[in-house]
Design a protein around this motif. Sequence first.
Motif, short mmCIF file in Angstrom:
data_model
loop_
_atom_site.label_atom_id
_atom_site.label_comp_id
_atom_site.label_asym_id
_atom_site.label_seq_id
_atom_site.Cartn_x
_atom_site.Cartn_y
_atom_site.Cartn_z
N ASP A 194 0.81 -1.22 0.00
CA ASP A 194 0.00 0.00 0.00
C ASP A 194 0.84 1.27 0.00
O ASP A 194 0.37 2.35 -0.35
CB ASP A 194 -0.98 0.00 1.17
N TRP A 195 2.13 1.18 0.35
CA TRP A 195 3.02 2.34 0.37
C TRP A 195 3.28 2.88 -1.03
O TRP A 195 3.67 4.02 -1.19
CB TRP A 195 4.33 2.00 1.05
N ARG A 196 3.07 2.06 -2.05
CA ARG A 196 3.33 2.52 -3.42
C ARG A 196 2.37 3.62 -3.84
O ARG A 196 2.62 4.34 -4.79
CB ARG A 196 3.25 1.35 -4.40
N ASP A 197 1.26 3.76 -3.12
CA ASP A 197 0.29 4.82 -3.40
C ASP A 197 0.72 6.16 -2.83
O ASP A 197 0.12 7.18 -3.14
CB ASP A 197 -1.09 4.45 -2.83
N ASP A 198 1.74 6.16 -2.01
CA ASP A 198 2.20 7.39 -1.36
C ASP A 198 3.65 7.68 -1.77
O ASP A 198 4.59 7.09 -1.24
CB ASP A 198 2.11 7.24 0.16
N PRO A 199 3.82 8.61 -2.74
CA PRO A 199 5.18 8.88 -3.24
C PRO A 199 6.13 9.47 -2.19
O PRO A 199 7.33 9.45 -2.39
CB PRO A 199 4.94 9.86 -4.38
N GLU A 200 5.61 9.96 -1.08
CA GLU A 200 6.49 10.47 -0.03
C GLU A 200 6.97 9.36 0.89
O GLU A 200 8.05 9.46 1.48
CB GLU A 200 5.77 11.55 0.79
N VAL A 201 6.22 8.30 1.03
CA VAL A 201 6.57 7.22 1.94
C VAL A 201 7.43 6.16 1.25
O VAL A 201 8.36 5.63 1.86
CB VAL A 201 5.29 6.57 2.52
N ALA A 202 7.15 5.86 0.00
CA ALA A 202 7.83 4.76 -0.70
C ALA A 202 9.36 4.85 -0.64
O ALA A 202 10.01 3.85 -0.34
CB ALA A 202 7.34 4.65 -2.13
N PRO A 203 9.97 6.00 -0.91
CA PRO A 203 11.44 6.04 -0.85
C PRO A 203 11.98 5.77 0.55
O PRO A 203 13.00 5.10 0.71
CB PRO A 203 11.79 7.46 -1.30
N TRP A 204 11.32 6.29 1.57
CA TRP A 204 11.78 6.07 2.94
C TRP A 204 11.62 4.60 3.32
O TRP A 204 12.49 4.03 3.98
CB TRP A 204 10.98 6.95 3.93
N LEU A 205 10.52 4.02 2.90
CA LEU A 205 10.30 2.61 3.20
C LEU A 205 11.32 1.74 2.46
O LEU A 205 11.82 0.76 3.00
CB LEU A 205 8.87 2.20 2.83
N GLY A 206 11.66 2.14 1.24
CA GLY A 206 12.68 1.42 0.49
C GLY A 206 14.04 1.47 1.19
O GLY A 206 14.76 0.47 1.25
N THR A 207 14.39 2.63 1.71
CA THR A 207 15.64 2.76 2.46
C THR A 207 15.62 1.85 3.68
O THR A 207 16.58 1.11 3.93
CB THR A 207 15.86 4.22 2.89
N GLU A 227 19.89 0.22 -2.65
CA GLU A 227 19.32 0.08 -3.99
C GLU A 227 18.36 -1.09 -4.04
O GLU A 227 17.27 -1.00 -4.62
CB GLU A 227 20.43 -0.11 -5.02
N ALA A 228 18.73 -2.20 -3.42
CA ALA A 228 17.87 -3.38 -3.39
C ALA A 228 16.55 -3.06 -2.68
O ALA A 228 15.48 -3.44 -3.16
CB ALA A 228 18.58 -4.54 -2.69
N GLY A 229 16.62 -2.35 -1.57
CA GLY A 229 15.41 -1.98 -0.84
C GLY A 229 14.52 -1.04 -1.63
O GLY A 229 13.30 -1.18 -1.63
N ALA A 230 15.13 -0.09 -2.32
CA ALA A 230 14.35 0.85 -3.13
C ALA A 230 13.63 0.13 -4.26
O ALA A 230 12.46 0.40 -4.53
CB ALA A 230 15.27 1.94 -3.69
N THR A 231 14.32 -0.81 -4.89
CA THR A 231 13.71 -1.58 -5.97
C THR A 231 12.57 -2.43 -5.43
O THR A 231 11.49 -2.51 -6.02
CB THR A 231 14.76 -2.47 -6.67
#
Length: 144
Positions: free
Chosen positions: A69-82, A121-125
């Motif tokens: 569900d984080w993919r719907d929030d462009p502000e959260v996705a990068p932080w979650l990927g990190t 990078e792996a987490g972001a992907t």
Amino acid sequence: MDIPFLDTWRKRRESVVGDGEPGAEPGGPAGAEQLLSECELLRERAGVAGVRLDDTPESLAALDQLLPDWRDDPEVAPWLGTDAGLYLGTVLVRTVPGASWRLREKPLVRLASGRELDVLEAGATWAATGTPELSQLYGEASEG
């Protein structure tokens, strides 16, 4: 954007990371490892979904099963990927013999073979697409 845990992370990072090597400043490798393992946003999201992150390979498989569900929030996705990348690195360092953090421009995981993994990078992907799965990345890295 006001993200309280980021300020804490920055302050701790400044006191732990010196010339890029764990242990360069007071706190040493254990302090750097603790800092990198925090992953507050990921742990919070996983907890809400009923997934306990206990720094095991099984918890990576459980993360792979979360609804993205984080993919719907462009502000959260990068932080979650990190956070996902740092968590993958944490599991590797804590469970794969000879794996360790290598701190340069960004944290990498160095395996006993000398191979270095860009876990951020792996987490972001993973956060953006879901593939490769974190458990798959772990499996590949733990084999060498």
